[in-house]
Structure formats: structure tokens, C-alpha cells
Scaffold this motif. Structure first.
Motif, PDB file in Angstrom:
ATOM      1  N   LEU A 319      74.951  57.387 -35.940  1.00  0.00           N
ATOM      2  CA  LEU A 319      74.169  56.192 -36.249  1.00  0.00           C
ATOM      3  C   LEU A 319      74.587  55.066 -35.319  1.00  0.00           C
ATOM      4  CD1 LEU A 319      72.145  54.723 -38.088  1.00  0.00           C
ATOM      5  CD2 LEU A 319      74.080  54.143 -39.577  1.00  0.00           C
ATOM      6  N   ALA A 320      73.626  54.569 -34.526  1.00  0.00           N
ATOM      7  CA  ALA A 320      73.920  53.445 -33.629  1.00  0.00           C
ATOM      8  C   ALA A 320      73.747  52.107 -34.344  1.00  0.00           C
ATOM      9  CB  ALA A 320      73.009  53.502 -32.403  1.00  0.00           C
ATOM     10  N   GLY A 321      72.725  52.000 -35.195  1.00  0.00           N
ATOM     11  CA  GLY A 321      72.516  50.733 -35.889  1.00  0.00           C
ATOM     12  C   GLY A 321      71.360  50.803 -36.862  1.00  0.00           C
ATOM     13  N   GLU A 322      71.249  49.759 -37.702  1.00  0.00           N
ATOM     14  CA  GLU A 322      70.175  49.659 -38.684  1.00  0.00           C
ATOM     15  C   GLU A 322      69.565  48.265 -38.631  1.00  0.00           C
ATOM     16  OE1 GLU A 322      71.601  50.583 -42.562  1.00  0.00           O
ATOM     17  OE2 GLU A 322      71.800  52.738 -42.186  1.00  0.00           O
ATOM     18  N   ALA A 323      68.277  48.208 -38.966  1.00  0.00           N
ATOM     19  CA  ALA A 323      67.576  46.917 -38.977  1.00  0.00           C
ATOM     20  C   ALA A 323      66.568  46.889 -40.112  1.00  0.00           C
ATOM     21  CB  ALA A 323      66.877  46.680 -37.642  1.00  0.00           C
ATOM     22  N   ASP A 324      66.286  45.675 -40.634  1.00  0.00           N
ATOM     23  CA  ASP A 324      65.274  45.488 -41.674  1.00  0.00           C
ATOM     24  C   ASP A 324      63.982  44.987 -41.038  1.00  0.00           C
ATOM     25  OD1 ASP A 324      67.081  46.208 -43.599  1.00  0.00           O
ATOM     26  OD2 ASP A 324      67.656  44.127 -44.073  1.00  0.00           O
ATOM     27  N   LEU A 341      65.226  42.397 -38.025  1.00  0.00           N
ATOM     28  CA  LEU A 341      66.526  41.750 -37.889  1.00  0.00           C
ATOM     29  C   LEU A 341      67.569  42.863 -37.931  1.00  0.00           C
ATOM     30  CD1 LEU A 341      68.368  39.241 -37.801  1.00  0.00           C
ATOM     31  CD2 LEU A 341      68.353  39.300 -40.320  1.00  0.00           C
ATOM     32  N   VAL A 342      68.340  42.944 -36.853  1.00  0.00           N
ATOM     33  CA  VAL A 342      69.359  43.990 -36.783  1.00  0.00           C
ATOM     34  C   VAL A 342      70.491  43.620 -37.728  1.00  0.00           C
ATOM     35  CG1 VAL A 342      70.945  45.274 -35.280  1.00  0.00           C
ATOM     36  CG2 VAL A 342      68.760  44.419 -34.372  1.00  0.00           C
ATOM     37  N   GLN A 343      70.799  44.508 -38.680  1.00  0.00           N
ATOM     38  CA  GLN A 343      71.812  44.245 -39.690  1.00  0.00           C
ATOM     39  C   GLN A 343      73.178  44.823 -39.304  1.00  0.00           C
ATOM     40  OE1 GLN A 343      71.364  42.310 -42.177  1.00  0.00           O
ATOM     41  NE2 GLN A 343      69.141  42.204 -42.453  1.00  0.00           N
ATOM     42  N   GLU A 344      73.195  46.011 -38.720  1.00  0.00           N
ATOM     43  CA  GLU A 344      74.455  46.674 -38.380  1.00  0.00           C
ATOM     44  C   GLU A 344      74.322  47.343 -37.016  1.00  0.00           C
ATOM     45  OE1 GLU A 344      75.475  49.501 -41.331  1.00  0.00           O
ATOM     46  OE2 GLU A 344      75.412  48.070 -43.007  1.00  0.00           O
ATOM     47  N   GLY A 345      75.412  47.389 -36.263  1.00  0.00           N
ATOM     48  CA  GLY A 345      75.422  48.101 -34.993  1.00  0.00           C
ATOM     49  C   GLY A 345      74.419  47.546 -34.020  1.00  0.00           C
ATOM     50  N   LYS A 346      73.620  48.441 -33.432  1.00  0.00           N
ATOM     51  CA  LYS A 346      72.621  48.008 -32.467  1.00  0.00           C
ATOM     52  C   LYS A 346      71.478  49.018 -32.403  1.00  0.00           C
ATOM     53  CE  LYS A 346      75.402  49.905 -28.643  1.00  0.00           C
ATOM     54  NZ  LYS A 346      76.108  49.556 -27.391  1.00  0.00           N
ATOM     55  N   LEU A 347      70.300  48.510 -32.078  1.00  0.00           N
ATOM     56  CA  LEU A 347      69.144  49.361 -31.816  1.00  0.00           C
ATOM     57  C   LEU A 347      69.095  49.645 -30.318  1.00  0.00           C
ATOM     58  CD1 LEU A 347      66.300  47.831 -34.032  1.00  0.00           C
ATOM     59  CD2 LEU A 347      68.123  49.440 -34.666  1.00  0.00           C
ATOM     60  N   ILE A 348      68.811  50.899 -29.956  1.00  0.00           N
ATOM     61  CA  ILE A 348      68.827  51.310 -28.554  1.00  0.00           C
ATOM     62  C   ILE A 348      67.485  51.926 -28.195  1.00  0.00           C
ATOM     63  CG2 ILE A 348      69.945  52.783 -26.834  1.00  0.00           C
ATOM     64  CD1 ILE A 348      72.466  52.679 -28.548  1.00  0.00           C
ATOM     65  N   LEU A 370      61.326  48.282 -27.244  1.00  0.00           N
ATOM     66  CA  LEU A 370      62.216  47.309 -27.887  1.00  0.00           C
ATOM     67  C   LEU A 370      62.066  45.989 -27.139  1.00  0.00           C
ATOM     68  CD1 LEU A 370      64.401  47.080 -30.106  1.00  0.00           C
ATOM     69  CD2 LEU A 370      66.097  47.623 -28.370  1.00  0.00           C
ATOM     70  N   LYS A 371      61.626  44.955 -27.866  1.00  0.00           N
ATOM     71  CA  LYS A 371      61.346  43.678 -27.209  1.00  0.00           C
ATOM     72  C   LYS A 371      62.089  42.547 -27.895  1.00  0.00           C
ATOM     73  CE  LYS A 371      56.705  44.837 -25.499  1.00  0.00           C
ATOM     74  NZ  LYS A 371      57.010  44.630 -24.063  1.00  0.00           N
ATOM     75  N   HIS A 372      62.409  41.540 -27.081  1.00  0.00           N
ATOM     76  CA  HIS A 372      63.026  40.305 -27.583  1.00  0.00           C
ATOM     77  C   HIS A 372      62.318  39.140 -26.913  1.00  0.00           C
ATOM     78  CE1 HIS A 372      65.955  37.545 -29.184  1.00  0.00           C
ATOM     79  NE2 HIS A 372      66.260  37.099 -27.956  1.00  0.00           N
ATOM     80  N   VAL A 373      61.577  38.391 -27.726  1.00  0.00           N
ATOM     81  CA  VAL A 373      60.772  37.276 -27.210  1.00  0.00           C
ATOM     82  C   VAL A 373      59.895  37.761 -26.056  1.00  0.00           C
ATOM     83  CG1 VAL A 373      60.759  34.845 -26.572  1.00  0.00           C
ATOM     84  CG2 VAL A 373      62.751  35.793 -27.769  1.00  0.00           C
ATOM     85  N   GLN A 378      66.894  46.845 -23.488  1.00  0.00           N
ATOM     86  CA  GLN A 378      67.415  48.191 -23.710  1.00  0.00           C
ATOM     87  C   GLN A 378      68.094  48.321 -25.060  1.00  0.00           C
ATOM     88  OE1 GLN A 378      66.879  50.903 -21.651  1.00  0.00           O
ATOM     89  NE2 GLN A 378      65.495  49.423 -20.676  1.00  0.00           N
ATOM     90  N   GLU A 379      68.670  47.221 -25.565  1.00  0.00           N
ATOM     91  CA  GLU A 379      69.327  47.279 -26.867  1.00  0.00           C
ATOM     92  C   GLU A 379      69.434  45.884 -27.470  1.00  0.00           C
ATOM     93  OE1 GLU A 379      74.036  47.173 -25.806  1.00  0.00           O
ATOM     94  OE2 GLU A 379      73.024  49.114 -25.483  1.00  0.00           O
ATOM     95  N   MET A 380      69.541  45.865 -28.809  1.00  0.00           N
ATOM     96  CA  MET A 380      69.711  44.617 -29.542  1.00  0.00           C
ATOM     97  C   MET A 380      70.813  44.822 -30.576  1.00  0.00           C
ATOM     98  SD  MET A 380      67.574  42.439 -28.289  1.00  0.00           S
ATOM     99  CE  MET A 380      67.470  41.150 -29.536  1.00  0.00           C
ATOM    100  N   VAL A 381      71.714  43.844 -30.685  1.00  0.00           N
ATOM    101  CA  VAL A 381      72.878  43.993 -31.551  1.00  0.00           C
ATOM    102  C   VAL A 381      72.678  43.236 -32.862  1.00  0.00           C
ATOM    103  CG1 VAL A 381      74.386  44.285 -29.565  1.00  0.00           C
ATOM    104  CG2 VAL A 381      74.020  41.989 -30.526  1.00  0.00           C
ATOM    105  N   ALA A 382      73.619  43.458 -33.779  1.00  0.00           N
ATOM    106  CA  ALA A 382      73.549  42.863 -35.118  1.00  0.00           C
ATOM    107  C   ALA A 382      73.395  41.353 -35.034  1.00  0.00           C
ATOM    108  CB  ALA A 382      74.800  43.228 -35.914  1.00  0.00           C
ATOM    109  N   GLY A 383      72.485  40.832 -35.890  1.00  0.00           N
ATOM    110  CA  GLY A 383      72.230  39.400 -35.944  1.00  0.00           C
ATOM    111  C   GLY A 383      71.080  38.958 -35.082  1.00  0.00           C
ATOM    112  N   GLN A 384      70.542  39.856 -34.246  1.00  0.00           N
ATOM    113  CA  GLN A 384      69.439  39.481 -33.369  1.00  0.00           C
ATOM    114  C   GLN A 384      68.107  39.977 -33.937  1.00  0.00           C
ATOM    115  OE1 GLN A 384      70.783  41.267 -29.624  1.00  0.00           O
ATOM    116  NE2 GLN A 384      71.290  39.226 -28.859  1.00  0.00           N
ATOM    117  N   GLU A 385      67.048  39.257 -33.571  1.00  0.00           N
ATOM    118  CA  GLU A 385      65.706  39.628 -33.971  1.00  0.00           C
ATOM    119  C   GLU A 385      65.000  40.312 -32.805  1.00  0.00           C
ATOM    120  OE1 GLU A 385      63.900  36.028 -35.304  1.00  0.00           O
ATOM    121  OE2 GLU A 385      64.714  36.206 -37.342  1.00  0.00           O
TER     122      GLU A 385
END
Length: 431
Positions: A319-324, A341-348, A370-373, A378-385
Motif C-alpha cells: 500500500l503506497a497511500g490512501e485518499a478520500d 485529499l490524500v490521508q496517508e502515504g502518497k498516491l502514485i 494524477l493532477k494538482h491544480v 507523478q505523485e501526491m503526498v498526505a495532506g495534499q489535494e
């Protein structure tokens, strides 16, 4: 005798039928039953012992059994449907070559197909020329020769290498070009013989589904060392891969060892022994790998590592990460985009995407975008949208939990059974 065992090894490596000619039967001390028993010990079971190996008692001195032997060779050839085509350009194998003081380079060639004629243009490895003269085994001149005929030819530009293939081509220019191309490839180390194999290449062969066993020839200084090495290698047995010792012996690595290794796609292990100069050159031309060791554990560890590399790869989920999923957006290109919203780890990006809805998995596929703004990341870590989408799933809902799962290779051990792999389960956080 050792040379008989060596001949058997060569025949088996080449996967050709074996007919045993038991010679010197005219001698008073001849004991055919003892010989048949010794053949059985090397897994050549004679027909009258219940096996399928033909054993013909012969005497080269009196002629006993010679006709029966020839008849049996013809019978086996007929059953195997072995035929040679005498039409077209000739090809054959150089079985001997030398520099003659009067005639220049002389090559003895065993023809396989086609008809070779005086005046033909030929290429043999990096050597080329035109057949100036051709003689049979009696030294009599020939104008042409067909399949199965051994002939000595002159007119080549240099002495060719034994075991190289002679081919007839259309012109001297074509012969020269092919010889130069061969020489250039050999110089750059790209020429690969029929039996080339190295430990570094085993991974490629496994990916192609070719190799499931490692063929090995063992040479050591004394017979005791040979047996110790072989026993240690044979202990590296596994259900999926194994070491197959096709030949063993005491003494330096010689040309015969290299030829056998080439025919059987084997590597040679030289334990506290050297390699004959002629064998070094032949190994280089054939691409046969000779590995030298002075410590038995070094040899065992390298072969063990090679076998472990041959094992079928196994992957476990991590498991790399989880998000809601907090919001949904529509896109004409990507369909539904899940605002997360990434809750744990990171999305890849590119990892396995799992979508859970009230403890039920509703999708298992690839995280394609996977997009940010509005920027691809390539990846987003916990706490990021971020925005998540998959080409195969368009039914995200608010409240879904997304998992980013990686497939990680598990190191395999030749001494262990097939390991069990971890599987990522439902999210730990209740929805």
C-alpha cells in the motif's frame, strides 16, 4: 574410457541418435557383456538389456559386423528421415584447417547440402576465396562434391577456424563483404556463437521462457575436487530450476570442453585449473563463458545467485497511500475526475488504483491520471489535494476511499519454498 564418455556427452548435447560400434571383437579377451554393462551405467541401455540403444559388435581388422553397422546407420537415417539436398549452393562445416607450405591455406570440409564445385566463391567466417582445387580423402582431384562428402579445398584467403561454416556465394565481392562484416562483428564483440550463454544472459532467457536449467561443465585439478564441486552444485536443486552437469573431468579446460559447451549452451566452471590457449580462442569465437574459481564457495554462491535469478518472479502488494474523495468533476476527455485529499502515504501515477465504497471494492485498475491544480504530477503526498482519474472507471462517488497499490518483487531463495505474498485489504479507516 574417458574419451568414450566424452563422445557420449557430445552426442547427447547435440541430441542425435546413438549407435554403438563395439570394436576389437576379434581379440580373445573381448568381453561384450562387460562393455554392455558399462554402457548401461552411463544410461545407454542396450536392446538386449531391455533398452533402445543399438550395439553392434565389430572388428575393423576382420570386417566382422561392419556391414551390419552400415545397414543400421542407414536404417536409423531412414527412420529419422534424414535427407540432404544436392541442389543449390553448397554449405558445410570446417572440420580441420592448416597452412600448407606449398598449397597455402587448406581446409577440410564436410558438406551438408548442395554441391561444391571447383571455381565456386566461398566464405568461411572472416575468410573468403574461390575454390582453386578440391581433393577427396585419398588425395584424388575432384571437380565437384555433394552432401556427406569430406573434401580438402584450397584457394581461401587465410586458414579458417575449425567448426566454422563454409557457404557458397555468387561472387568474390559478396564473399569479401560477408567476411569483412563477420570480422567487424567479432571485433566489436557482437558475434554470438550458437551456444553462447552467460550468467548475465539467464534473466533474458527466463523472460523468453527458454531456460529452466543451467547447463554446466565442471573442470578441476583432481578428481576429488571435481566430485566435491559437482555434489555441491547438485544440492542446489529446486522445483522450478536446477543445475544440469553435462560433463566433468580433471585437468585444464580444452577445446573439446568448449565445443561441448557451445553445443549444449553450457557455461564452464574451472576450479583451480587453467585454460589451454587454443580453448581460449575458441571460447571467444563461440561466445562460451569460462568462469574460473579458486574458492569453492565463490563458485557455489554465483551459481546459486544465477538459479535464484532464473526463478519465476513473484510480486506482493504494497500500500503506497490512501485518499478520500471529497468532490467530483466532469471532463470531456477524462470523464469523471475524483477530487481527493490524500490521508496517508502518497498516491502514485501508474500504480494500481482500488476504489472502496462502504467496505466494498468497486474498482481495481490503473491510476492513469494524477493532477494538482490542472498540472500533471507523478505523485501526491498526505495532506495534499489532487484529481484522480482512470480510463477504465467513471463511477466515482463522494465518500469513496482510494488506494494506491504497488506491485513489489519478492526476493526468492533457492533453498526456500515458493513464498506467500501479502495482499492489500480494505482501508483501515471506516467509511
Amino acid at each position: 574410457m574417458p574419451q568414450t564418455r566424452e563422445a557420449i556427452d557430445h552426442a547427447r548435447a547435440a541430441k542425435v541418435p546413438i549407435i554403438v560400434a563395439m570394436n576389437k571383437m576379434d581379440r580373445a579377451e573381448a568381453d561384450p557383456d562387460r562393455v554392455k554393462g558399462e554402457l548401461a551405467q552411463v544410461d545407454l541401455i542396450p536392446e538386449d538389456y531391455g533398452g533402445d540403444v543399438v550395439v553392434i559388435p565389430v572388428s575393423a581388422k576382420t570386417g566382422q559386423g561392419v556391414q551390419e553397422l552400415l545397414d543400421m546407420v542407414l536404417l536409423v537415417a531412414e527412420l529419422q528421415e534424414l535427407r540432404a539436398n544436392a541442389d543449390g549452393p553448397a554449405s558445410g562445416t570446417v572440420i580441420e584447417a592448416q597452412q600448407d607450405n606449398q598449397r597455402g591455406p587448406v581446409a577440410t570440409v564436410l558438406l551438408h547440402k548442395g554441391t561444391l564445385r571447383v571455381g565456386d566463391h566461398a566464405v568461411v567466417g572472416d575468410v573468403f576465396g574461390r575454390v582453386r582445387a578440391m581433393t577427396d580423402y585419398k588425395g584424388e582431384n575432384l571437380q565437384q562434391a555433394g552432401p556427406k562428402t569430406p573434401v580438402s579445398i584450397t584457394g581461401l584467403s587465410a586458414v579458417p577456424q575449425a567448426s566454422d561454416t563454409l557457404r557458397v556465394v555468387e561472387s568474390t565481392r559478396e564473399a569479401r563483404e560477408q567476411a569483412e562484416a563477420f570480422a567487424q562483428e567479432a571485433k566489436q564483440g557482437r558475434f554470438v556463437g550458437a551456444g553462447r550463454v552467460s550468467l548475465d544472459e539467464l534473466f533474458t532467457q527466463i523472460q523468453q521462457g527458454v531456460a529452466k536449467q543451467l547447463n554446466v561443465i565442471v573442470k578441476a585439478d583432481v578428481q576429488g575436487s571435481v566430485e566435491a564441486m559437482c555434489q555441491s552444485l547438485e544440492k542446489l536443486a529446486h522445483d522450478e530450476v536446477r543445475v544440469r552437469i553435462i560433463a566433468r573431468g580433471a585437468g585444464n579446460v580444452n577445446e573439446s570442453d568448449v565445443m561441448l559447451a557451445s553445443a549444449s549452451e553450457a557455461i564452464i566452471i574451472a576450479f583451480t585449473v587453467g585454460t589451454d590457449p587454443a580453448a581460449v580462442g575458441l571460447a571467444d569465437r563461440e561466445g562460451v563463458e569460462i568462469r574460473s574459481y579458486n574458492v569453492i564457495y565463490d563458485a557455489i554462491n554465483e551459481i546459486k545467485a544465477a538459479l535464484e535469478g532464473m526463478l519465476e518472479p513473484i510480486y506482493e502488494e504494497r500500500l503506497a497511500g490512501e485518499a478520500d474523495v471529497r468532490a467530483l468533476f466532469k471532463s470531456t476527455k477524462a470523464g469523471t475526475i475524483a477530487g481527493c485529499l490524500v490521508q496517508e502515504g502518497k498516491l502514485i501515477k501508474g500504480s494500481t488504483l482500488r476504489v472502496w465504497r462502504r467496505d466494498r471494492k468497486v474498482f481495481d485498475g490503473k491510476l492513469d491520471s494524477l493532477k494538482h491544480v490542472k498540472q500533471d504530477v507523478q505523485e501526491m503526498v498526505a495532506g495534499q489535494e489532487c484529481g484522480v482519474s482512470s480510463n477504465k472507471f467513471d463511477a466515482f462517488e463522494e465518500g469513496d476511499v482510494l488506494q494506491s497499490v504497488l506491485m513489489v518483487p519478492v526476493k526468492r531463495d533457492i533453498e526456500a519454498r515458493r513464498p506467500t505474498t501479502a495482499v492489500v485489504g480494505p482501508p483501515s479507516r471506516r467509511q
